[in-house]
Motif scaffolding. Structure first.
Motif, PDB file in Angstrom:
ATOM      1  N   VAL A  57       0.799  68.190  22.155  1.00  0.00           N
ATOM      2  CA  VAL A  57       0.419  68.535  23.534  1.00  0.00           C
ATOM      3  C   VAL A  57       1.673  68.797  24.361  1.00  0.00           C
ATOM      4  CG1 VAL A  57      -0.626  67.658  25.662  1.00  0.00           C
ATOM      5  CG2 VAL A  57      -1.810  67.354  23.474  1.00  0.00           C
ATOM      6  N   ARG A  58       2.671  67.920  24.248  1.00  0.00           N
ATOM      7  CA  ARG A  58       3.925  68.122  24.982  1.00  0.00           C
ATOM      8  C   ARG A  58       4.557  69.471  24.627  1.00  0.00           C
ATOM      9  NH1 ARG A  58       5.354  63.513  23.001  1.00  0.00           N
ATOM     10  NH2 ARG A  58       4.602  61.778  24.193  1.00  0.00           N
ATOM     11  N   ALA A  60       3.111  72.155  23.498  1.00  0.00           N
ATOM     12  CA  ALA A  60       2.297  73.250  24.039  1.00  0.00           C
ATOM     13  C   ALA A  60       2.494  73.394  25.539  1.00  0.00           C
ATOM     14  CB  ALA A  60       0.822  73.028  23.708  1.00  0.00           C
ATOM     15  N   THR A  61       2.408  72.285  26.259  1.00  0.00           N
ATOM     16  CA  THR A  61       2.504  72.384  27.717  1.00  0.00           C
ATOM     17  C   THR A  61       3.909  72.782  28.158  1.00  0.00           C
ATOM     18  OG1 THR A  61       2.837  69.980  27.928  1.00  0.00           O
ATOM     19  CG2 THR A  61       0.578  70.811  28.138  1.00  0.00           C
ATOM     20  N   GLU A  62       4.917  72.365  27.403  1.00  0.00           N
ATOM     21  CA  GLU A  62       6.287  72.770  27.732  1.00  0.00           C
ATOM     22  C   GLU A  62       6.502  74.264  27.547  1.00  0.00           C
ATOM     23  OE1 GLU A  62       8.797  70.143  25.460  1.00  0.00           O
ATOM     24  OE2 GLU A  62       8.396  68.450  26.815  1.00  0.00           O
ATOM     25  N   ARG A  63       5.707  74.907  26.678  1.00  0.00           N
ATOM     26  CA  ARG A  63       5.805  76.370  26.527  1.00  0.00           C
ATOM     27  C   ARG A  63       4.868  77.098  27.480  1.00  0.00           C
ATOM     28  NH1 ARG A  63       3.358  75.274  21.676  1.00  0.00           N
ATOM     29  NH2 ARG A  63       1.646  76.727  21.787  1.00  0.00           N
ATOM     30  N   GLY A  64       4.192  76.357  28.366  1.00  0.00           N
ATOM     31  CA  GLY A  64       3.351  76.986  29.377  1.00  0.00           C
ATOM     32  C   GLY A  64       1.879  77.068  29.032  1.00  0.00           C
ATOM     33  N   VAL A  65       1.450  76.426  27.949  1.00  0.00           N
ATOM     34  CA  VAL A  65       0.034  76.416  27.589  1.00  0.00           C
ATOM     35  C   VAL A  65      -0.670  75.350  28.431  1.00  0.00           C
ATOM     36  CG1 VAL A  65      -1.637  75.998  25.731  1.00  0.00           C
ATOM     37  CG2 VAL A  65       0.516  77.184  25.245  1.00  0.00           C
ATOM     38  N   ARG A  66      -1.756  75.728  29.041  1.00  0.00           N
ATOM     39  CA  ARG A  66      -2.550  74.782  29.821  1.00  0.00           C
ATOM     40  C   ARG A  66      -3.558  74.134  28.868  1.00  0.00           C
ATOM     41  NH1 ARG A  66      -6.428  75.922  35.031  1.00  0.00           N
ATOM     42  NH2 ARG A  66      -6.489  73.748  35.721  1.00  0.00           N
ATOM     43  N   VAL A  67      -3.422  72.823  28.660  1.00  0.00           N
ATOM     44  CA  VAL A  67      -4.296  72.070  27.763  1.00  0.00           C
ATOM     45  C   VAL A  67      -5.236  71.246  28.627  1.00  0.00           C
ATOM     46  CG1 VAL A  67      -4.414  70.390  25.880  1.00  0.00           C
ATOM     47  CG2 VAL A  67      -2.473  71.978  26.008  1.00  0.00           C
ATOM     48  N   SER A  88      -6.364  57.450  28.041  1.00  0.00           N
ATOM     49  CA  SER A  88      -6.143  58.831  28.481  1.00  0.00           C
ATOM     50  C   SER A  88      -4.926  59.017  29.372  1.00  0.00           C
ATOM     51  CB  SER A  88      -7.388  59.374  29.189  1.00  0.00           C
ATOM     52  OG  SER A  88      -8.406  59.593  28.240  1.00  0.00           O
ATOM     53  N   ASP A  89      -4.388  57.946  29.921  1.00  0.00           N
ATOM     54  CA  ASP A  89      -3.156  58.089  30.702  1.00  0.00           C
ATOM     55  C   ASP A  89      -2.034  58.654  29.835  1.00  0.00           C
ATOM     56  OD1 ASP A  89      -4.326  57.173  33.043  1.00  0.00           O
ATOM     57  OD2 ASP A  89      -3.582  55.123  32.814  1.00  0.00           O
ATOM     58  N   ALA A  94       1.433  63.360  28.664  1.00  0.00           N
ATOM     59  CA  ALA A  94       1.926  64.395  27.737  1.00  0.00           C
ATOM     60  C   ALA A  94       1.650  65.802  28.262  1.00  0.00           C
ATOM     61  CB  ALA A  94       1.286  64.213  26.366  1.00  0.00           C
ATOM     62  N   GLY A  95       0.874  65.916  29.341  1.00  0.00           N
ATOM     63  CA  GLY A  95       0.610  67.224  29.946  1.00  0.00           C
ATOM     64  C   GLY A  95      -0.825  67.694  29.858  1.00  0.00           C
ATOM     65  N   GLU A  96      -1.681  66.911  29.222  1.00  0.00           N
ATOM     66  CA  GLU A  96      -3.090  67.289  29.091  1.00  0.00           C
ATOM     67  C   GLU A  96      -3.811  66.996  30.407  1.00  0.00           C
ATOM     68  OE1 GLU A  96      -6.717  66.277  25.994  1.00  0.00           O
ATOM     69  OE2 GLU A  96      -4.701  65.590  25.523  1.00  0.00           O
ATOM     70  N   GLU A  97      -4.585  67.960  30.879  1.00  0.00           N
ATOM     71  CA  GLU A  97      -5.426  67.750  32.058  1.00  0.00           C
ATOM     72  C   GLU A  97      -6.786  67.262  31.553  1.00  0.00           C
ATOM     73  OE1 GLU A  97      -5.384  71.105  34.908  1.00  0.00           O
ATOM     74  OE2 GLU A  97      -3.901  71.946  33.508  1.00  0.00           O
TER      75      GLU A  97
END
Length: 173
Positions: A57-58, A60-67, A88-89, A94-97
């Motif tokens: 997840v980290r 993916a989100t660091e490359r701009g993917v919205r998870v 879930s925290d 890690a960047g997951e919404e």
């Protein structure tokens, strides 16, 4: 040619990965048992699979993917759902919404029959579980290219997302 792994699907996503969960319980987890016994320690800190997930997840989100992950659940919440809320925290860090929608508020949403992921609004991965919430054997992750299934899954996810409660604002009953 074999189907791509989940890691390959997430690592190849360019802009979005959305996940809809609709079950009140999934596979047995030792950390869940410890939580049910009253422990609030981070039992997943040593869980290699969970830590690997957070890394994916980290990345993916660091490359701009919205998870984004949305959960539709029954109330009062099952132990499993309350435990998922508790852990879930780490996903959010890690960047997951994450958003939460009580099932009573989803009556008018048309849902597919299974949990799923949609990558970049074009690839659907249908998840098949047994009645006990275990992965349903070989082929439990099914790639589906049917445009109707893609439209249904995308519309269901967005409808849930629009009315669901953000993780930071939700409190289990």
């Amino acid at each position: 040619m074999s189907a791509p792994s989940f890691e390959e699907l997430l690592s190849s996503a360019r802009h979005s990965a959305v996940h809809l969960e609709m079950r009140d319980g999934y596979m047995a987890e030792p950390a869940l048992d410890a939580w049910k016994a009253g422990s609030r320690a981070d039992h997943l800190a040593e869980d290699e699979d969970f830590q690997q997930w957070l890394g994916w997840v980290r990345d993916a989100t660091e490359r701009g993917v919205r998870v984004r992950r949305a959960r539709v659940f029954s109330t009062p919440e099952s132990d499993y759902i309350r435990w998922e809320y508790f852990i879930s925290d780490a996903n959010a860090a890690a960047g997951e919404e994450i958003r939460w929608l009580p099932r009573r508020q989803a009556t008018d949403i048309a849902f597919p029959g299974n949990d799923f992921w949609v990558f970049d609004s074009r690839t659907v991965v249908v998840l098949h579980f047994t009645g006990d919430g275990e992965a349903a054997g070989e082929g439990w992750m099914e790639l589906n290219a049917d445009p109707h299934v893609l439209q249904l899954c995308t519309a269901a996810f967005e409808a849930v997302w629009e009315r669901a409660i953000p993780h930071a604002e939700y409190r289990p009953g």
